[in-house]
Write an enzyme that holds these catalytic residues in place. Sequence first.
Site, PDB file in Angstrom:
ATOM      1  N   ARG A 157       1.152  -2.388   5.590  1.00  0.00           N
ATOM      2  CA  ARG A 157       1.784  -2.096   6.877  1.00  0.00           C
ATOM      3  C   ARG A 157       1.510  -0.637   7.248  1.00  0.00           C
ATOM      4  O   ARG A 157       0.956   0.103   6.426  1.00  0.00           O
ATOM      5  CB  ARG A 157       3.290  -2.391   6.831  1.00  0.00           C
ATOM      6  CG  ARG A 157       4.044  -1.501   5.875  1.00  0.00           C
ATOM      7  CD  ARG A 157       5.558  -1.736   5.950  1.00  0.00           C
ATOM      8  NE  ARG A 157       6.241  -0.941   4.953  1.00  0.00           N
ATOM      9  CZ  ARG A 157       7.537  -0.996   4.708  1.00  0.00           C
ATOM     10  NH1 ARG A 157       8.305  -1.836   5.377  1.00  0.00           N
ATOM     11  NH2 ARG A 157       8.087  -0.234   3.797  1.00  0.00           N
TER      12      ARG A 157
ATOM     13  N   CYS B  54      -3.283   4.268  13.721  1.00  0.00           N
ATOM     14  CA  CYS B  54      -3.384   5.694  14.063  1.00  0.00           C
ATOM     15  C   CYS B  54      -2.612   5.875  15.362  1.00  0.00           C
ATOM     16  O   CYS B  54      -2.918   5.224  16.368  1.00  0.00           O
ATOM     17  CB  CYS B  54      -4.859   6.047  14.256  1.00  0.00           C
ATOM     18  SG  CYS B  54      -5.065   7.509  15.275  1.00  0.00           S
TER      19      CYS B  54
ATOM     20  N   ASN C 110       9.763   1.386  13.032  1.00  0.00           N
ATOM     21  CA  ASN C 110      10.440   1.416  11.735  1.00  0.00           C
ATOM     22  C   ASN C 110       9.920   2.580  10.912  1.00  0.00           C
ATOM     23  O   ASN C 110       8.718   2.681  10.667  1.00  0.00           O
ATOM     24  CB  ASN C 110      10.193   0.113  10.957  1.00  0.00           C
ATOM     25  CG  ASN C 110      11.070   0.003   9.735  1.00  0.00           C
ATOM     26  OD1 ASN C 110      12.296  -0.059   9.847  1.00  0.00           O
ATOM     27  ND2 ASN C 110      10.471   0.004   8.566  1.00  0.00           N
ATOM     28  N   GLU C 111      10.813   3.451  10.539  1.00  0.00           N
ATOM     29  CA  GLU C 111      10.469   4.569   9.648  1.00  0.00           C
ATOM     30  C   GLU C 111       9.127   5.214  10.018  1.00  0.00           C
ATOM     31  O   GLU C 111       8.158   5.173   9.236  1.00  0.00           O
ATOM     32  CB  GLU C 111      10.466   4.112   8.185  1.00  0.00           C
ATOM     33  CG  GLU C 111      11.840   3.717   7.700  1.00  0.00           C
ATOM     34  CD  GLU C 111      11.899   3.450   6.199  1.00  0.00           C
ATOM     35  OE1 GLU C 111      10.844   3.223   5.583  1.00  0.00           O
ATOM     36  OE2 GLU C 111      13.005   3.460   5.644  1.00  0.00           O
TER      37      GLU C 111
ATOM     38  N   CYS D   9      -8.358  11.243  11.693  1.00  0.00           N
ATOM     39  CA  CYS D   9      -9.500  10.606  12.354  1.00  0.00           C
ATOM     40  C   CYS D   9      -9.948  11.429  13.566  1.00  0.00           C
ATOM     41  O   CYS D   9      -9.348  12.447  13.903  1.00  0.00           O
ATOM     42  CB  CYS D   9      -9.114   9.196  12.781  1.00  0.00           C
ATOM     43  SG  CYS D   9      -7.962   9.193  14.159  1.00  0.00           S
TER      44      CYS D   9
ATOM     45  N   GLU E  31      19.725   1.274   6.695  1.00  0.00           N
ATOM     46  CA  GLU E  31      19.294   0.522   5.504  1.00  0.00           C
ATOM     47  C   GLU E  31      19.838   1.199   4.259  1.00  0.00           C
ATOM     48  O   GLU E  31      19.707   2.416   4.101  1.00  0.00           O
ATOM     49  CB  GLU E  31      17.759   0.538   5.363  1.00  0.00           C
ATOM     50  CG  GLU E  31      17.007  -0.242   6.387  1.00  0.00           C
ATOM     51  CD  GLU E  31      15.488  -0.197   6.119  1.00  0.00           C
ATOM     52  OE1 GLU E  31      15.081   0.020   4.956  1.00  0.00           O
ATOM     53  OE2 GLU E  31      14.728  -0.374   7.077  1.00  0.00           O
TER      54      GLU E  31
ATOM     55  N   TRP F 141       9.935  -0.444  -5.485  1.00  0.00           N
ATOM     56  CA  TRP F 141       8.731   0.387  -5.380  1.00  0.00           C
ATOM     57  C   TRP F 141       8.757   1.601  -6.301  1.00  0.00           C
ATOM     58  O   TRP F 141       7.851   2.416  -6.254  1.00  0.00           O
ATOM     59  CB  TRP F 141       8.462   0.783  -3.926  1.00  0.00           C
ATOM     60  CG  TRP F 141       9.651   1.134  -3.088  1.00  0.00           C
ATOM     61  CD1 TRP F 141      10.297   0.317  -2.200  1.00  0.00           C
ATOM     62  CD2 TRP F 141      10.352   2.400  -3.034  1.00  0.00           C
ATOM     63  NE1 TRP F 141      11.352   0.978  -1.601  1.00  0.00           N
ATOM     64  CE2 TRP F 141      11.404   2.261  -2.088  1.00  0.00           C
ATOM     65  CE3 TRP F 141      10.202   3.619  -3.681  1.00  0.00           C
ATOM     66  CZ2 TRP F 141      12.290   3.291  -1.785  1.00  0.00           C
ATOM     67  CZ3 TRP F 141      11.092   4.650  -3.363  1.00  0.00           C
ATOM     68  CH2 TRP F 141      12.111   4.482  -2.438  1.00  0.00           C
TER      69      TRP F 141
ATOM     70  N   GLU G 118       7.648  -7.155  -1.125  1.00  0.00           N
ATOM     71  CA  GLU G 118       9.026  -6.745  -1.445  1.00  0.00           C
ATOM     72  C   GLU G 118       9.852  -7.889  -2.015  1.00  0.00           C
ATOM     73  O   GLU G 118      11.076  -7.899  -1.898  1.00  0.00           O
ATOM     74  CB  GLU G 118       9.678  -6.155  -0.196  1.00  0.00           C
ATOM     75  CG  GLU G 118       9.020  -4.839   0.165  1.00  0.00           C
ATOM     76  CD  GLU G 118       9.578  -4.189   1.412  1.00  0.00           C
ATOM     77  OE1 GLU G 118      10.161  -4.903   2.249  1.00  0.00           O
ATOM     78  OE2 GLU G 118       9.420  -2.964   1.542  1.00  0.00           O
ATOM     79  N   LYS G 119       9.161  -8.866  -2.677  1.00  0.00           N
ATOM     80  CA  LYS G 119       9.915 -10.039  -3.126  1.00  0.00           C
ATOM     81  C   LYS G 119      10.917  -9.705  -4.221  1.00  0.00           C
ATOM     82  O   LYS G 119      11.856 -10.453  -4.448  1.00  0.00           O
ATOM     83  CB  LYS G 119       8.981 -11.183  -3.530  1.00  0.00           C
ATOM     84  CG  LYS G 119       8.003 -10.877  -4.633  1.00  0.00           C
ATOM     85  CD  LYS G 119       7.071 -12.071  -4.825  1.00  0.00           C
ATOM     86  CE  LYS G 119       6.065 -11.825  -5.927  1.00  0.00           C
ATOM     87  NZ  LYS G 119       5.113 -10.726  -5.582  1.00  0.00           N
ATOM     88  N   PHE G 120      10.756  -8.567  -4.895  1.00  0.00           N
ATOM     89  CA  PHE G 120      11.740  -8.188  -5.914  1.00  0.00           C
ATOM     90  C   PHE G 120      12.628  -7.023  -5.485  1.00  0.00           C
ATOM     91  O   PHE G 120      13.230  -6.348  -6.312  1.00  0.00           O
ATOM     92  CB  PHE G 120      11.053  -7.918  -7.253  1.00  0.00           C
ATOM     93  CG  PHE G 120      10.446  -9.161  -7.825  1.00  0.00           C
ATOM     94  CD1 PHE G 120      11.245 -10.253  -8.162  1.00  0.00           C
ATOM     95  CD2 PHE G 120       9.074  -9.278  -7.978  1.00  0.00           C
ATOM     96  CE1 PHE G 120      10.691 -11.431  -8.657  1.00  0.00           C
ATOM     97  CE2 PHE G 120       8.505 -10.439  -8.471  1.00  0.00           C
ATOM     98  CZ  PHE G 120       9.316 -11.524  -8.809  1.00  0.00           C
TER      99      PHE G 120
HETATM  100  C1  GAL Z   1      12.375   0.824   3.896  1.00  0.00           C
HETATM  101  C2  GAL Z   1      11.739  -0.002   4.998  1.00  0.00           C
HETATM  102  C3  GAL Z   1      12.016  -1.468   4.817  1.00  0.00           C
HETATM  103  C4  GAL Z   1      11.774  -1.866   3.400  1.00  0.00           C
HETATM  104  C5  GAL Z   1      12.581  -1.015   2.451  1.00  0.00           C
HETATM  105  C6  GAL Z   1      12.315  -1.382   1.007  1.00  0.00           C
HETATM  106  O1  GAL Z   1      11.730   2.029   3.723  1.00  0.00           O
HETATM  107  O2  GAL Z   1      12.190   0.391   6.265  1.00  0.00           O
HETATM  108  O3  GAL Z   1      11.197  -2.192   5.689  1.00  0.00           O
HETATM  109  O4  GAL Z   1      10.419  -1.699   3.140  1.00  0.00           O
HETATM  110  O5  GAL Z   1      12.241   0.322   2.623  1.00  0.00           O
HETATM  111  O6  GAL Z   1      12.945  -0.517   0.124  1.00  0.00           O
END
Ligand code: GAL
Length: 661
Positions: free
Chosen positions: A107, A111, A145-146, A156, A302, A310, A350-352
């Site tokens: 994702r 640019c 988003n973010e 570039c 969030e 991650w 992000e399944k976990f």
């Molecule tokens: C945020 C993001 C979400 C998701 C989440 C996972 O940074 O806005 O879409 O990726 O992290 O931790």
Amino acid sequence: MAGPLRFGGDYNPEQWPRPVWEEDVRLMVEAGVNLVTLGVFSWAMLEPREGQYEFDWLRDVLDLLSRAGIGVDLATPTASPPPWVAARYPGTLPVDEAGLRYWPGSRQHFCVCSPDYRRLARNIVERLAKELGRHQAVEMWHIHNEYGCHVPYCYCDHHEHAFQSWLEVRYGSVGALNDAWGTAFWSQHYADFSEVAPPRRAPTVLNPSQVLDYLRFCNEAFLEEMLEEREILKRARPDLPATTNFMGPFKPLDYFAWARELDFVSTDNHLDPAGPEHPMESALHYDLVRSLNKSVPWMVMEQTSAHVNWRAHNVPKRPGSMRALSYQAVARGAGGVLFFQWRASRAGAEKFQSAMLGHAGSASPTWAEVAMLGRELEVLEVEDVPVESKAAICFSWPSWWALEGQGQPAHDLLLVDQLHWVYGPLFRSGVAVDFCQPGEELGHYGAVVVPSLYLLDEADGQNLVAYVESGGTAVISFWSGIVDAHDHVYGGPYGGPLRGLFGGDVVEVAPMKDDHRAQVAWADGSLTSTSFWVDRIIKTDGDVLARLDDGPYAGGPVVVASRRGGGSVLYVGSRLDEQGMERVYSHVPALWVPPDLRPPPGVERVVRRGDHVSYEFLMNHSDDEREVAVATGGRELLSGTPLASRLKLGPQEVAVVLRTT
Ligand code: GAL
């Protein structure tokens, strides 16, 4: 944000068949969800081919939610373009500093200066606003988003051309650019703006003034795109508040500038629960976000129910901790607590990642904690009164960018470490603070703390000086007021416009070896320690409160107190240990709570106070029971139990004490 506390999370129904949507809405109602963020990653489903739109499925979701009384924070999907965008317009893909392209498959592969990306983004946003903007479930706009999370800087050719135009507007002539960038150094003189490039990969240290301007430019390029989206959304529904989700102390974007453009501020807090200081770091995050635009509300867009996926090792929040940290947000002024995400994905990157509803569904303990919190917040009546903060910490993004540039005396002098250093003791003693910009109106603060405000222009410096002269108290740390807005060193002893406040001349600086600690002797003979860095201060005209007691600079002043006009200054020329900082703060009423009045270790105390009502929030982030002394005459809102003068808080337990006058 008027109305009840918002509770919910990102909802990605496109990942699930329709029968699951029905179950989602039923469980959302069970958990007290009143707001979900929809559409963040829906571009490919909404516009599967260029110009071909499919909004019916999302309208059906909105209908379902609306029937259940759940509001929607409708997002523009521009953070993740569908595959056809890159296939048709490869110039929309960003490029790194070595000239390598980022490819799709993840994702944020766009640019922001690409005209094609911008046109396609405008198209989908316009269409979204037209198709769904009038739906009764939609309560607010969530832009993108973010911004900049994964690819904050692109190098570039689109960026190169846009940067050149930006510089022409900023400097007017190439001569002014050469002066601003100090290009007499290393033969970098430019004859024409067309010769200027982004600071791409180079043999060694890049020109720091060029890099600083590039960071300014990239920040503004994203902001311009955000404003473009906001205009479209506001044209369609001017009455809906608009936000974009920030990431707290996120270096690439100057959120002070961004927050001015939003109806409310929102933030994503994915702290590492394994970090021993995570409650403090999280509190700092919220105090900063609350301060970005002091005249609009804010909320948590969030947080995790338990963990991300991650980090190398994704330790979950301990049982009860998610609830305690949610109350921390409310205590620090949040109008809502939302999660990423509602239902855990079964496929994808992000399944976990944990969710409100995990893979095991409503059988999990995390779900029980989520649902309990949602039901609690549904009935919790906390008026939106201000957080009681009598002091502020001075913070500036351009200064952060310059401070952490190349060619510094210490490349491990990181702003976030400096913030933790000054904020930690305040957090632990129950002192809430705002954050402020150096140029802001400061008169109402009892104290302003200035940690390594490296870059400071004359006007902002004079604002701090005027604050002190008219009666304020400043605590200023080393490496402040060092360079002007172009990252050029002010001549003479260090400090630039702040120099007259230091109570002495800082003539040299000495980063210390990693393992080196020096002793600090205070005027009363007591000793603390220091590390990392010492200023060499001479010709003091202030009151030297502490000196180095050993090492090569023994006898040198490290803490100097002085009076300037009606106010006072404490200059701190080294990274004192916590006891040392406590001693500094003990001279400043707005930063000091005597030890016997502090919350016990691990317990966070925050007060929100209005004219006739106050709320004392107590969060026990420790794994042990704690007893807290509280003033009588209030009512504990969560348990409903009458208040004794001592309150017992179990591990991760929370109390909210209401008092009326
Ligand atoms: C945020 C993001 C979400 C998701 C989440 C996972 O940074 O806005 O879409 O990726 O992290 O931790």
